[in-house]
Motif scaffolding. Sequence first.
Motif, PDB file in Angstrom:
ATOM      1  N   ASN A 110       0.819  -1.217   0.000  1.00  0.00           N
ATOM      2  CA  ASN A 110       0.000   0.000   0.000  1.00  0.00           C
ATOM      3  C   ASN A 110       0.851   1.264   0.000  1.00  0.00           C
ATOM      4  OD1 ASN A 110      -2.757  -1.429   0.620  1.00  0.00           O
ATOM      5  ND2 ASN A 110      -1.243  -2.303   2.011  1.00  0.00           N
ATOM      6  N   LEU A 111       0.651   2.075  -1.047  1.00  0.00           N
ATOM      7  CA  LEU A 111       1.404   3.319  -1.200  1.00  0.00           C
ATOM      8  C   LEU A 111       0.550   4.486  -0.698  1.00  0.00           C
ATOM      9  CD1 LEU A 111       2.614   1.244  -3.252  1.00  0.00           C
ATOM     10  CD2 LEU A 111       3.235   3.199  -4.660  1.00  0.00           C
ATOM     11  N   PHE A 112       1.130   5.309   0.149  1.00  0.00           N
ATOM     12  CA  PHE A 112       0.394   6.456   0.697  1.00  0.00           C
ATOM     13  C   PHE A 112       1.053   7.768   0.286  1.00  0.00           C
ATOM     14  CE2 PHE A 112      -1.267   3.085   3.221  1.00  0.00           C
ATOM     15  CZ  PHE A 112      -2.540   3.487   3.586  1.00  0.00           C
ATOM     16  N   TYR A 113       0.219   8.738  -0.087  1.00  0.00           N
ATOM     17  CA  TYR A 113       0.685  10.067  -0.494  1.00  0.00           C
ATOM     18  C   TYR A 113      -0.014  11.130   0.348  1.00  0.00           C
ATOM     19  CZ  TYR A 113       2.255   7.688  -4.760  1.00  0.00           C
ATOM     20  OH  TYR A 113       2.863   6.835  -5.660  1.00  0.00           O
ATOM     21  N   GLU A 114       0.668  12.269   0.496  1.00  0.00           N
ATOM     22  CA  GLU A 114       0.002  13.454   1.050  1.00  0.00           C
ATOM     23  C   GLU A 114      -0.372  14.318  -0.149  1.00  0.00           C
ATOM     24  OE1 GLU A 114       2.332  15.647   3.917  1.00  0.00           O
ATOM     25  OE2 GLU A 114       1.071  17.417   3.680  1.00  0.00           O
ATOM     26  N   VAL A 115      -1.618  14.767  -0.209  1.00  0.00           N
ATOM     27  CA  VAL A 115      -2.079  15.519  -1.384  1.00  0.00           C
ATOM     28  C   VAL A 115      -2.860  16.765  -0.973  1.00  0.00           C
ATOM     29  CG1 VAL A 115      -2.305  13.313  -2.621  1.00  0.00           C
ATOM     30  CG2 VAL A 115      -4.348  14.391  -1.660  1.00  0.00           C
ATOM     31  N   LYS A 116      -3.043  17.662  -1.968  1.00  0.00           N
ATOM     32  CA  LYS A 116      -3.928  18.816  -1.738  1.00  0.00           C
ATOM     33  C   LYS A 116      -4.990  18.841  -2.838  1.00  0.00           C
ATOM     34  CE  LYS A 116      -1.086  22.120  -4.262  1.00  0.00           C
ATOM     35  NZ  LYS A 116      -0.315  23.328  -4.257  1.00  0.00           N
ATOM     36  N   ILE A 117      -6.092  19.510  -2.539  1.00  0.00           N
ATOM     37  CA  ILE A 117      -7.206  19.588  -3.489  1.00  0.00           C
ATOM     38  C   ILE A 117      -6.933  20.710  -4.484  1.00  0.00           C
ATOM     39  CG2 ILE A 117      -9.683  20.035  -3.704  1.00  0.00           C
ATOM     40  CD1 ILE A 117      -9.920  19.030  -0.760  1.00  0.00           C
ATOM     41  N   ILE A 118      -7.143  20.405  -5.789  1.00  0.00           N
ATOM     42  CA  ILE A 118      -6.980  21.462  -6.798  1.00  0.00           C
ATOM     43  C   ILE A 118      -8.268  21.692  -7.587  1.00  0.00           C
ATOM     44  CG2 ILE A 118      -4.466  21.238  -7.050  1.00  0.00           C
ATOM     45  CD1 ILE A 118      -5.120  19.572  -9.651  1.00  0.00           C
ATOM     46  N   GLY A 119      -9.333  20.922  -7.276  1.00  0.00           N
ATOM     47  CA  GLY A 119     -10.602  21.116  -7.991  1.00  0.00           C
ATOM     48  C   GLY A 119     -11.614  20.055  -7.622  1.00  0.00           C
ATOM     49  N   GLY A 120     -12.698  20.025  -8.403  1.00  0.00           N
ATOM     50  CA  GLY A 120     -13.765  19.058  -8.158  1.00  0.00           C
ATOM     51  C   GLY A 120     -14.723  19.535  -7.099  1.00  0.00           C
ATOM     52  N   SER A 121     -15.747  18.736  -6.822  1.00  0.00           N
ATOM     53  CA  SER A 121     -16.653  19.097  -5.721  1.00  0.00           C
ATOM     54  C   SER A 121     -16.880  17.858  -4.867  1.00  0.00           C
ATOM     55  CB  SER A 121     -17.962  19.683  -6.240  1.00  0.00           C
ATOM     56  OG  SER A 121     -18.686  18.689  -6.887  1.00  0.00           O
ATOM     57  N   GLU A 122     -16.778  18.067  -3.558  1.00  0.00           N
ATOM     58  CA  GLU A 122     -16.753  16.953  -2.603  1.00  0.00           C
ATOM     59  C   GLU A 122     -18.100  16.225  -2.533  1.00  0.00           C
ATOM     60  OE1 GLU A 122     -14.990  18.118   1.223  1.00  0.00           O
ATOM     61  OE2 GLU A 122     -16.407  16.710   2.123  1.00  0.00           O
ATOM     62  N   SER A 123     -18.054  14.935  -2.828  1.00  0.00           N
ATOM     63  CA  SER A 123     -19.263  14.126  -2.775  1.00  0.00           C
ATOM     64  C   SER A 123     -18.870  12.649  -2.674  1.00  0.00           C
ATOM     65  CB  SER A 123     -20.077  14.405  -4.040  1.00  0.00           C
ATOM     66  OG  SER A 123     -20.816  13.307  -4.421  1.00  0.00           O
ATOM     67  N   PRO A 124     -19.377  11.933  -1.645  1.00  0.00           N
ATOM     68  CA  PRO A 124     -18.984  10.519  -1.505  1.00  0.00           C
ATOM     69  C   PRO A 124     -19.667   9.655  -2.559  1.00  0.00           C
ATOM     70  CG  PRO A 124     -20.620  11.098   0.153  1.00  0.00           C
ATOM     71  CD  PRO A 124     -20.328  12.358  -0.623  1.00  0.00           C
ATOM     72  N   SER A 125     -18.916   8.751  -3.176  1.00  0.00           N
ATOM     73  CA  SER A 125     -19.547   7.802  -4.094  1.00  0.00           C
ATOM     74  C   SER A 125     -18.658   6.571  -4.236  1.00  0.00           C
ATOM     75  CB  SER A 125     -19.805   8.449  -5.459  1.00  0.00           C
ATOM     76  OG  SER A 125     -18.606   8.819  -6.047  1.00  0.00           O
ATOM     77  N   SER A 126     -19.032   5.676  -5.147  1.00  0.00           N
ATOM     78  CA  SER A 126     -18.314   4.413  -5.345  1.00  0.00           C
ATOM     79  C   SER A 126     -18.310   3.595  -4.055  1.00  0.00           C
ATOM     80  CB  SER A 126     -16.899   4.726  -5.852  1.00  0.00           C
ATOM     81  OG  SER A 126     -16.195   3.547  -6.125  1.00  0.00           O
ATOM     82  N   ASP A 127     -17.149   3.236  -3.534  1.00  0.00           N
ATOM     83  CA  ASP A 127     -17.072   2.373  -2.340  1.00  0.00           C
ATOM     84  C   ASP A 127     -17.187   3.159  -1.037  1.00  0.00           C
ATOM     85  OD1 ASP A 127     -16.612   0.442  -4.194  1.00  0.00           O
ATOM     86  OD2 ASP A 127     -14.448   0.351  -3.861  1.00  0.00           O
ATOM     87  N   VAL A 128     -17.492   4.458  -1.137  1.00  0.00           N
ATOM     88  CA  VAL A 128     -17.516   5.330   0.047  1.00  0.00           C
ATOM     89  C   VAL A 128     -18.933   5.840   0.305  1.00  0.00           C
ATOM     90  CG1 VAL A 128     -16.726   7.584   0.891  1.00  0.00           C
ATOM     91  CG2 VAL A 128     -15.105   6.013  -0.182  1.00  0.00           C
ATOM     92  N   SER A 129     -19.405   5.726   1.561  1.00  0.00           N
ATOM     93  CA  SER A 129     -20.772   6.163   1.879  1.00  0.00           C
ATOM     94  C   SER A 129     -20.805   7.538   2.528  1.00  0.00           C
ATOM     95  CB  SER A 129     -21.441   5.149   2.811  1.00  0.00           C
ATOM     96  OG  SER A 129     -20.726   5.071   4.026  1.00  0.00           O
ATOM     97  N   GLN A 130     -19.678   7.985   3.088  1.00  0.00           N
ATOM     98  CA  GLN A 130     -19.657   9.266   3.804  1.00  0.00           C
ATOM     99  C   GLN A 130     -18.237   9.807   3.842  1.00  0.00           C
ATOM    100  OE1 GLN A 130     -21.275   8.849   7.801  1.00  0.00           O
ATOM    101  NE2 GLN A 130     -20.513  10.870   8.380  1.00  0.00           N
ATOM    102  N   LEU A 131     -18.126  11.137   3.779  1.00  0.00           N
ATOM    103  CA  LEU A 131     -16.812  11.785   3.916  1.00  0.00           C
ATOM    104  C   LEU A 131     -16.852  12.675   5.147  1.00  0.00           C
ATOM    105  CD1 LEU A 131     -16.328  12.791   0.175  1.00  0.00           C
ATOM    106  CD2 LEU A 131     -15.014  11.038   1.401  1.00  0.00           C
ATOM    107  N   GLU A 132     -15.740  12.767   5.833  1.00  0.00           N
ATOM    108  CA  GLU A 132     -15.724  13.554   7.071  1.00  0.00           C
ATOM    109  C   GLU A 132     -14.343  14.185   7.243  1.00  0.00           C
ATOM    110  OE1 GLU A 132     -18.599  12.967   9.337  1.00  0.00           O
ATOM    111  OE2 GLU A 132     -17.862  14.718  10.429  1.00  0.00           O
ATOM    112  N   TRP A 133     -14.338  15.518   7.469  1.00  0.00           N
ATOM    113  CA  TRP A 133     -13.071  16.193   7.778  1.00  0.00           C
ATOM    114  C   TRP A 133     -12.811  16.081   9.273  1.00  0.00           C
ATOM    115  CZ3 TRP A 133      -9.684  17.806   4.227  1.00  0.00           C
ATOM    116  CH2 TRP A 133     -10.146  18.034   2.938  1.00  0.00           C
ATOM    117  N   ILE A 134     -11.584  15.762   9.621  1.00  0.00           N
ATOM    118  CA  ILE A 134     -11.251  15.662  11.042  1.00  0.00           C
ATOM    119  C   ILE A 134      -9.908  16.367  11.278  1.00  0.00           C
ATOM    120  CG2 ILE A 134     -10.214  13.350  10.755  1.00  0.00           C
ATOM    121  CD1 ILE A 134     -11.340  12.758  13.637  1.00  0.00           C
TER     122      ILE A 134
END
Length: 189
Positions: A139-163
């Motif tokens: 498993n490869l892990f990266y640190e990333v930043k958002i550059i676009g798009g609009s936040e919405s859970p889909s596919s294998d994800v039912s909910q997104l949460e900022w912590i």
Amino acid sequence: MIQKKLLKSFYEPFYCHKQIMKSYRYCPFCGQKLIQLVDEGKVRLTCPGGDYTFFKNPRPTASAFIIKNDEILLAKRRIDPFAGGWDIPGGFMEEYESPVDTLKREIKEETGLLIEIIRFVGIFMDTYTYKDETFPTVNLFYEVKIIGGSESPSSDVSQLEWIKCNNLQEDILVFNSAREALRELRRTI
Ligand SMILES: [Zn+2]
């Protein structure tokens, strides 16, 4: 305790083998029943005709710590294993895909977000269970930043949460590899 650990490591290949037997019984080339052969000290499922050996190589994944200000985006799993548990967004590499392409595709699919890599965090080993089969993962892990798009859970994800990074307890993450990656992220931030 030590003895128990030794026993576990001794029997582990046989457990894995039992699981393989559920899913892989026939040679995909000639259809003959696969047999167990010891190759370089490992039990492998092999075609008696010699045209196929099943190597239980780890399957690669790519995942992203999506960081905004001092918060990390977590994804709630919609599917097993660990349905309903919290995870770092990401997924399995497709055929001929590069890890970075996997990362961008999976994050877009699961969160709706377009991302840019800040840095590579590290590689962590784990296992994954799909239906009757448990297999190793790398498993490869990266640190990333958002550059676009609009936040919405889909596919294998039912909910997104900022912590808040500081409030994230590693034991809420369901995969051991994600917990190890979080430790590494914090160690090197
Ligand atoms: Zn065969």
